[in-house]
Design a protein around this motif. Structure first.
Motif, mmCIF file in Angstrom:
data_model
loop_
_atom_site.group_PDB
_atom_site.id
_atom_site.type_symbol
_atom_site.label_atom_id
_atom_site.label_comp_id
_atom_site.label_asym_id
_atom_site.label_seq_id
_atom_site.Cartn_x
_atom_site.Cartn_y
_atom_site.Cartn_z
ATOM 1 N N THR A 1 0.829 -1.209 0.000
ATOM 2 C CA THR A 1 0.000 0.000 0.000
ATOM 3 C C THR A 1 0.860 1.254 0.000
ATOM 4 O O THR A 1 0.602 2.211 -0.734
ATOM 5 C CB THR A 1 -0.927 0.018 1.238
ATOM 6 O OG1 THR A 1 -1.725 -1.160 1.249
ATOM 7 C CG2 THR A 1 -1.825 1.241 1.226
ATOM 8 N N VAL B 1 -6.256 2.463 -0.895
ATOM 9 C CA VAL B 1 -6.252 2.132 -2.322
ATOM 10 C C VAL B 1 -7.570 2.528 -2.967
ATOM 11 O O VAL B 1 -7.601 3.052 -4.092
ATOM 12 C CB VAL B 1 -5.953 0.639 -2.529
ATOM 13 C CG1 VAL B 1 -6.093 0.251 -4.001
ATOM 14 C CG2 VAL B 1 -4.543 0.316 -2.042
ATOM 15 N N LEU C 1 2.376 1.695 -3.421
ATOM 16 C CA LEU C 1 1.341 2.164 -4.341
ATOM 17 C C LEU C 1 1.035 3.642 -4.116
ATOM 18 O O LEU C 1 0.899 4.412 -5.074
ATOM 19 C CB LEU C 1 0.066 1.336 -4.163
ATOM 20 C CG LEU C 1 0.071 -0.061 -4.773
ATOM 21 C CD1 LEU C 1 -1.133 -0.859 -4.280
ATOM 22 C CD2 LEU C 1 0.041 0.016 -6.301
ATOM 23 N N TRP C 2 0.904 4.026 -2.868
ATOM 24 C CA TRP C 2 0.548 5.408 -2.531
ATOM 25 C C TRP C 2 1.601 6.380 -3.076
ATOM 26 O O TRP C 2 1.258 7.382 -3.726
ATOM 27 C CB TRP C 2 0.417 5.534 -1.022
ATOM 28 C CG TRP C 2 -0.284 6.755 -0.518
ATOM 29 C CD1 TRP C 2 -0.292 8.002 -1.081
ATOM 30 C CD2 TRP C 2 -1.086 6.848 0.672
ATOM 31 N NE1 TRP C 2 -1.040 8.869 -0.317
ATOM 32 C CE2 TRP C 2 -1.553 8.185 0.763
ATOM 33 C CE3 TRP C 2 -1.451 5.944 1.673
ATOM 34 C CZ2 TRP C 2 -2.342 8.633 1.818
ATOM 35 C CZ3 TRP C 2 -2.242 6.389 2.708
ATOM 36 C CH2 TRP C 2 -2.690 7.716 2.778
#
Length: 427
Positions: A202, A263, A205-206
């Motif tokens: 996460t 997400v 991704l962030w």
């Protein structure tokens, strides 16, 4: 030809690298959610996308997506990336090609969350290759190419709510239906084997999403700055929306929920980030977190084994974000956009968003079904019951993710083997 901007070029190149970094992040995000015996299979599928889709994009994908062609198909003018320098503007056109390549890479990788634990690797490899050419590239042309029919109609999709998330989300649901359920689902134990991996993924991704969204401004400018700010706000508020629903529904707020909420917020703010104000991003984030959390309950009720909730997060989040863009968009943020309904714009703005969503979902679902149908009745989609029981890591790749040494022992044991406690230690 416009004068090249070194600052804009540098930002687009950095953004391309950030977007590529998202695919390993996605691999860890999904990999932590599956059981230990399937984690390498998940990582392998995502890394395969980094290899194969790069090649596909270089040969035909970019040309289909961004060639002049007509409203539905870009053609083959840029086949094998020919004649790119003719389109240089503020940034070299090759930088735009590279940036868009990373979107093409991660989009089919998103689908892997719905097929976890049970899809043949050979079938997956063929599926994502065909899907990238026949589904992703045409839809990217419709929405983002200057000659695309949805682009000409004024559809607003700053960084991929329809092209990436709704597109991959509906494909994930269709493919899950063709694959069928995992052995023992839904009553078996399918809890994540490594939640810290999920949170690590996460975080990657962030950070990568700043390149995904702010990089879509294609320059180091005010729009990029507002897109980055909105991305942060949307993700942050979606965490709060998701865990609030968890707390009310289940009595506890979980770290897995916080990760999923982030997400979901990133997905929903993606089409809107360059068109809405920070207040708009707060609303979109809170709604996305809450609605996507509620959507996770649907698959059990309808019997669709979407393993890692790709539909609830990417399909619902992508559709929600695209629709809400029609309400919250404002030319005060980006003069290249338009005013949404809440800023005095007409209902037609929302209507165009709905049309783009409907066209994307319909086309993607049909072509995904045709590809899945062809594979199912030729080489097959699903692994055997025996391979599914063994796990994809060993059955398909001959590997094991975890090799742990017993305390005081000299050999290696698998991660699922328990260490025997000596009788004298029991008291």
């Amino acid at each position: 030809m416009d004068e090249l901007s070194s600052g804009d070029t540098a930002w687009v190149l950095v953004s391309a690298a950030l977007v590529l970094f998202m695919t390993p992040g996605l691999a860890f995000f999904y990999g932590g959610m599956v059981r230990a015996k399937n984690v390498l299979g998940m990582l392998m599928q995502n890394f395969f996308c980094m290899g194969m889709i790069t090649l596909v994009w270089s040969v035909v994908g970019f040309s289909i997506a961004f060639g002049e062609g007509n409203g539905f198909w870009g053609g083959f003018d840029f086949f094998a990336l020919q004649d790119l320098t003719a389109s240089d503007g503020a940034i070299p056109y090759v930088a735009f090609v590279a940036f868009q390549m990373m979107f093409a890479v991660i989009t089919p990788a998103l689908i892997t969350g719905s097929t976890a634990d049970r899809m043949k690797f050979s079938s997956f490899a063929i599926f994502v290759t065909l899907w990238s050419v026949l589904v992703y590239s045409p839809i990217a042309h419709w929405v983002w190419a200057s000659s695309g029919w949805l682009f000409k109609r004024g559809a607003l999709d700053f960084a991929g709510g329809t092209v990436v998330h709704a597109n991959a989300g509906i494909a994930a649901i269709v493919l899950a239906l063709f694959l069928g359920k995992r052995r023992g689902w839904p009553t078996g134990d399918f809890r994540p084997h490594n939640v810290p991996f999920v949170l690590l993924g996460t975080g990657i991704l962030w950070v990568g999403w700043f390149g995904f969204n702010a990089g879509s401004a294609l320059g180091a400018n005010k729009v990029a700055a507002i897109a980055l700010l909105n991305t942060q706000i949307g993700a942050a508020t979606a965490i709060l929306g998701w865990i609030a629903i968890e707390r009310l529904r289940d009595g506890k707020a979980t770290t897995l929920g916080a990760a999923s909420g982030a997400v979901a917020g990133l997905v929903a703010i993606t089409p809107a980030c360059g068109f809405v104000s920070p207040m708009g991003s707060i609303a979109i984030g809170l709604l996305a977190g809450a609605i996507c959390a509620l959507a996770t309950s649907i698959k059990g009720k309808v019997g669709i084994d979407d393993s890692l909730d790709v539909g609830a997060v990417h399909l619902v989040g992508g559709v929600l974000g695209a629709l809400l863009t029609g309400f919250f968009a404002t030319v005060d943020t980006n003069t290249a956009g338009k005013d949404g309904l809440f800023y005095g714009g007409p209902w037609s703005v929302v209507g165009e968003q709905a049309l783009a969503i409907g066209a994307t979902l319909g086309y993607s679902a049909v072509v995904t079904a045709l590809i899945a149908l062809a594979l199912k009745y030729t080489i097959g989609l699903k692994v055997s019951d025996e391979d599914e029981e063994i796990g994809l890591d060993e059955a398909l790749h001959g590997e094991t993710a975890y090799r742990l040494t017993s305390i005081g022992g000299s050999g290696f044991t698998s991660a699922v083997t328990t260490t025997k406690v000596p009788e004298e230690a029991k008291a």
